[in-house]
Design a protein around this motif. Structure first.
Motif, PDB file in Angstrom:
ATOM      1  N   LYS A  68       0.826  -1.212   0.000  1.00  0.00           N
ATOM      2  CA  LYS A  68       0.000   0.000   0.000  1.00  0.00           C
ATOM      3  C   LYS A  68       0.853   1.251   0.000  1.00  0.00           C
ATOM      4  CE  LYS A  68      -3.817   2.176   2.535  1.00  0.00           C
ATOM      5  NZ  LYS A  68      -4.748   2.037   3.688  1.00  0.00           N
ATOM      6  N   GLU A  69       1.979   1.205   0.733  1.00  0.00           N
ATOM      7  CA  GLU A  69       2.877   2.356   0.828  1.00  0.00           C
ATOM      8  C   GLU A  69       3.947   2.360  -0.258  1.00  0.00           C
ATOM      9  OE1 GLU A  69       2.526   4.974   2.968  1.00  0.00           O
ATOM     10  OE2 GLU A  69       0.618   3.995   3.476  1.00  0.00           O
ATOM     11  N   ASN A  70       3.885   1.361  -1.145  1.00  0.00           N
ATOM     12  CA  ASN A  70       4.789   1.299  -2.303  1.00  0.00           C
ATOM     13  C   ASN A  70       6.258   1.228  -1.899  1.00  0.00           C
ATOM     14  OD1 ASN A  70       5.233   1.153  -5.103  1.00  0.00           O
ATOM     15  ND2 ASN A  70       5.577   3.362  -5.255  1.00  0.00           N
ATOM     16  N   VAL A  71       6.559   0.354  -0.940  1.00  0.00           N
ATOM     17  CA  VAL A  71       7.947   0.098  -0.553  1.00  0.00           C
ATOM     18  C   VAL A  71       8.243  -1.389  -0.691  1.00  0.00           C
ATOM     19  CG1 VAL A  71       8.110   2.073   1.004  1.00  0.00           C
ATOM     20  CG2 VAL A  71       7.326  -0.135   1.898  1.00  0.00           C
ATOM     21  N   GLN A  72       9.510  -1.714  -0.748  1.00  0.00           N
ATOM     22  CA  GLN A  72       9.934  -3.100  -0.883  1.00  0.00           C
ATOM     23  C   GLN A  72       9.658  -3.873   0.407  1.00  0.00           C
ATOM     24  OE1 GLN A  72      10.375  -2.813  -4.415  1.00  0.00           O
ATOM     25  NE2 GLN A  72      11.670  -4.555  -3.899  1.00  0.00           N
ATOM     26  N   PHE A  73       9.608  -5.195   0.291  1.00  0.00           N
ATOM     27  CA  PHE A  73       9.482  -6.034   1.475  1.00  0.00           C
ATOM     28  C   PHE A  73      10.308  -7.306   1.303  1.00  0.00           C
ATOM     29  CE2 PHE A  73       5.972  -7.183  -1.349  1.00  0.00           C
ATOM     30  CZ  PHE A  73       6.075  -8.566  -1.401  1.00  0.00           C
ATOM     31  N   PHE A  74      10.626  -7.897   2.431  1.00  0.00           N
ATOM     32  CA  PHE A  74      11.382  -9.159   2.445  1.00  0.00           C
ATOM     33  C   PHE A  74      10.822 -10.023   3.563  1.00  0.00           C
ATOM     34  CE2 PHE A  74      14.659 -11.944   4.104  1.00  0.00           C
ATOM     35  CZ  PHE A  74      15.145 -12.536   2.958  1.00  0.00           C
ATOM     36  N   ARG A  75      10.690 -11.323   3.310  1.00  0.00           N
ATOM     37  CA  ARG A  75      10.189 -12.255   4.319  1.00  0.00           C
ATOM     38  C   ARG A  75      11.295 -13.243   4.676  1.00  0.00           C
ATOM     39  NH1 ARG A  75       3.780 -13.165   3.309  1.00  0.00           N
ATOM     40  NH2 ARG A  75       3.911 -13.365   5.582  1.00  0.00           N
ATOM     41  N   GLY A  76      11.534 -13.384   5.986  1.00  0.00           N
ATOM     42  CA  GLY A  76      12.596 -14.277   6.432  1.00  0.00           C
ATOM     43  C   GLY A  76      12.296 -14.878   7.787  1.00  0.00           C
ATOM     44  N   SER A  77      13.346 -15.290   8.464  1.00  0.00           N
ATOM     45  CA  SER A  77      13.226 -15.980   9.736  1.00  0.00           C
ATOM     46  C   SER A  77      12.577 -15.101  10.800  1.00  0.00           C
ATOM     47  CB  SER A  77      14.609 -16.426  10.220  1.00  0.00           C
ATOM     48  OG  SER A  77      14.546 -16.920  11.539  1.00  0.00           O
ATOM     49  N   LYS A  78      11.713 -15.707  11.598  1.00  0.00           N
ATOM     50  CA  LYS A  78      11.081 -14.999  12.712  1.00  0.00           C
ATOM     51  C   LYS A  78      12.070 -14.801  13.849  1.00  0.00           C
ATOM     52  CE  LYS A  78       7.160 -15.439  15.907  1.00  0.00           C
ATOM     53  NZ  LYS A  78       5.971 -16.263  16.250  1.00  0.00           N
ATOM     54  N   GLU A  79      12.837 -15.844  14.188  1.00  0.00           N
ATOM     55  CA  GLU A  79      13.751 -15.790  15.330  1.00  0.00           C
ATOM     56  C   GLU A  79      15.107 -15.187  14.974  1.00  0.00           C
ATOM     57  OE1 GLU A  79      12.058 -18.586  14.484  1.00  0.00           O
ATOM     58  OE2 GLU A  79      10.538 -18.462  16.080  1.00  0.00           O
ATOM     59  N   ASN A  80      15.637 -15.524  13.813  1.00  0.00           N
ATOM     60  CA  ASN A  80      16.972 -15.057  13.429  1.00  0.00           C
ATOM     61  C   ASN A  80      16.850 -13.742  12.647  1.00  0.00           C
ATOM     62  OD1 ASN A  80      19.607 -14.686  12.579  1.00  0.00           O
ATOM     63  ND2 ASN A  80      19.942 -16.839  12.099  1.00  0.00           N
ATOM     64  N   VAL A  81      16.756 -12.650  13.384  1.00  0.00           N
ATOM     65  CA  VAL A  81      16.560 -11.343  12.754  1.00  0.00           C
ATOM     66  C   VAL A  81      17.835 -10.899  12.023  1.00  0.00           C
ATOM     67  CG1 VAL A  81      15.690  -9.005  13.087  1.00  0.00           C
ATOM     68  CG2 VAL A  81      15.007 -10.815  14.675  1.00  0.00           C
ATOM     69  N   LEU A  82      18.980 -11.316  12.532  1.00  0.00           N
ATOM     70  CA  LEU A  82      20.252 -11.023  11.867  1.00  0.00           C
ATOM     71  C   LEU A  82      20.250 -11.595  10.455  1.00  0.00           C
ATOM     72  CD1 LEU A  82      23.207 -10.131  11.695  1.00  0.00           C
ATOM     73  CD2 LEU A  82      23.833 -12.178  13.003  1.00  0.00           C
ATOM     74  N   GLU A  83      19.834 -12.835  10.328  1.00  0.00           N
ATOM     75  CA  GLU A  83      19.754 -13.455   9.001  1.00  0.00           C
ATOM     76  C   GLU A  83      18.754 -12.715   8.112  1.00  0.00           C
ATOM     77  OE1 GLU A  83      19.419 -17.987   7.875  1.00  0.00           O
ATOM     78  OE2 GLU A  83      17.395 -17.166   8.146  1.00  0.00           O
ATOM     79  N   ARG A  84      17.632 -12.318   8.695  1.00  0.00           N
ATOM     80  CA  ARG A  84      16.605 -11.596   7.932  1.00  0.00           C
ATOM     81  C   ARG A  84      17.178 -10.294   7.368  1.00  0.00           C
ATOM     82  NH1 ARG A  84      11.592  -9.409  11.105  1.00  0.00           N
ATOM     83  NH2 ARG A  84      12.004 -11.287  12.347  1.00  0.00           N
ATOM     84  N   TYR A  85      17.934  -9.580   8.187  1.00  0.00           N
ATOM     85  CA  TYR A  85      18.551  -8.329   7.735  1.00  0.00           C
ATOM     86  C   TYR A  85      19.591  -8.587   6.655  1.00  0.00           C
ATOM     87  CZ  TYR A  85      16.756  -4.460  10.498  1.00  0.00           C
ATOM     88  OH  TYR A  85      15.963  -3.458  10.987  1.00  0.00           O
ATOM     89  N   TYR A  86      20.427  -9.578   6.884  1.00  0.00           N
ATOM     90  CA  TYR A  86      21.494  -9.877   5.932  1.00  0.00           C
ATOM     91  C   TYR A  86      20.919 -10.225   4.561  1.00  0.00           C
ATOM     92  CZ  TYR A  86      25.078 -12.528   3.496  1.00  0.00           C
ATOM     93  OH  TYR A  86      25.940 -13.000   2.533  1.00  0.00           O
ATOM     94  N   LEU A  87      19.940 -11.111   4.536  1.00  0.00           N
ATOM     95  CA  LEU A  87      19.369 -11.554   3.263  1.00  0.00           C
ATOM     96  C   LEU A  87      18.598 -10.427   2.579  1.00  0.00           C
ATOM     97  CD1 LEU A  87      18.171 -15.157   4.227  1.00  0.00           C
ATOM     98  CD2 LEU A  87      20.207 -14.515   2.896  1.00  0.00           C
ATOM     99  N   ALA A  88      17.926  -9.593   3.368  1.00  0.00           N
ATOM    100  CA  ALA A  88      17.207  -8.452   2.791  1.00  0.00           C
ATOM    101  C   ALA A  88      18.177  -7.452   2.175  1.00  0.00           C
ATOM    102  CB  ALA A  88      16.362  -7.769   3.864  1.00  0.00           C
TER     103      ALA A  88
END
Length: 277
Positions: A68-88
């Motif tokens: 809705k806000e026209n920005v990118q998104f990434f879906r990753g691990s719920k617990e491993n936020v470090l991994e989520r940031y790295y992959l994003a």
């Protein structure tokens, strides 16, 4: 140089579930997460905004807001936020990452851009206004290079390092990085304008009621001036203790005692203090 803000967001907050979906101002139909995104869009330094959420079905609501806000998104691990940031960051080819959490609806892009400038000019690996706190809790900004994030991802093995993203950079691996602390000319660390509890939400609703009609992008100075003029507002969430992570058991115990004192649990406090002695 590509600078991207990665905003971590999920609906499964332990203390206040779906907090980023609450409305600010109250009854406006605008969510907390939307306020964060819209404020970050005012930045003159950020090239891209990415909402980093989880693969849980419940977080489909987060994706809907990102679209809705026209920005990118990434879906990753719920617990491993470090991994989520790295992959994003890797997926979006970021050189510099600005870490923002979705529970900071008063985020001030003047501060964000100043910290980005400090980071680039000082040629640091990591720059923040959180290690030495002078700004209110809720204006937190961390800026770091992808190279530092990559090293943290490869070497950060503890649960704490995986949950808190930058913990490896300023603790375990701190000797490998050049870090810079960004401090303000005033001391307002006693102000809490983040969103973890219903009391926090009540205060934020009051702040937005006072300031938002005059200026949708009211500044941190506007908030501080308001709370100085109406100090009773700070009483709304005065007994709320924010979540923290600690390097040692002793530090964690000290914080636990502070919390117990706020709740007037004096007998438990006395027992624990005798054990420490």
């Amino acid at each position: 140089m590509k600078i991207g803000a990665i905003v971590q967001a999920r609906t499964s907050s332990t203390r206040l579930p779906e907090k980023v979906l609450l409305e600010l101002p109250y009854g406006s139909g605008i969510t907390v997460l939307q306020q964060v995104i819209r404020r970050l869009k005012a930045s003159e330094k950020i090239n891209q905004i990415i909402i980093a959420t989880t693969t849980d079905d419940a977080d489909d609501k987060i994706i809907s807001i990102a679209k809705k806000e026209n920005v990118q998104f990434f879906r990753g691990s719920k617990e491993n936020v470090l991994e989520r940031y790295y992959l994003a960051a890797k997926e979006n080819d970021l050189d510099v990452i600005v870490r923002i959490t979705s529970d900071c609806p008063c985020i001030d892009t003047t501060i964000v851009d100043s910290i980005i400038n400090e980071h680039i000019n000082s040629k640091s690996d990591y720059t923040s206004n959180t290690l030495i706190r002078t700004y209110p809790d809720g204006l937190d900004v961390e800026v770091f290079n992808f190279k530092a994030l990559n090293e943290a991802y490869e070497n950060g093995n503890s649960a704490r390092e995986k949950e808190h993203v930058t913990s490896y950079i300023y603790t375990t691996g701190k000797e490998s990085f050049k870090t810079s602390n960004f401090v303000s000319e005033f001391d307002a660390k006693d102000i809490r304008i983040t969103l973890d509890t219903i009391e926090d939400y009540a205060l934020l609703c009051a702040i937005f009621d006072y300031l938002y009609p005059e200026n949708e992008f009211f500044s941190s100075i506007d908030v501080i001036d308001l709370l100085n003029q109406k100090p009773w507002l700070k009483l709304i969430n005065a007994k709320i203790v924010g979540k923290k992570s600690f390097e040692t058991f002793e530090e964690e115990m000290e914080e636990a005692i502070k919390f117990l004192k706020l709740q007037d649990l004096d007998r438990v406090v006395n027992y624990l203090e005798k054990k420490i002695d």
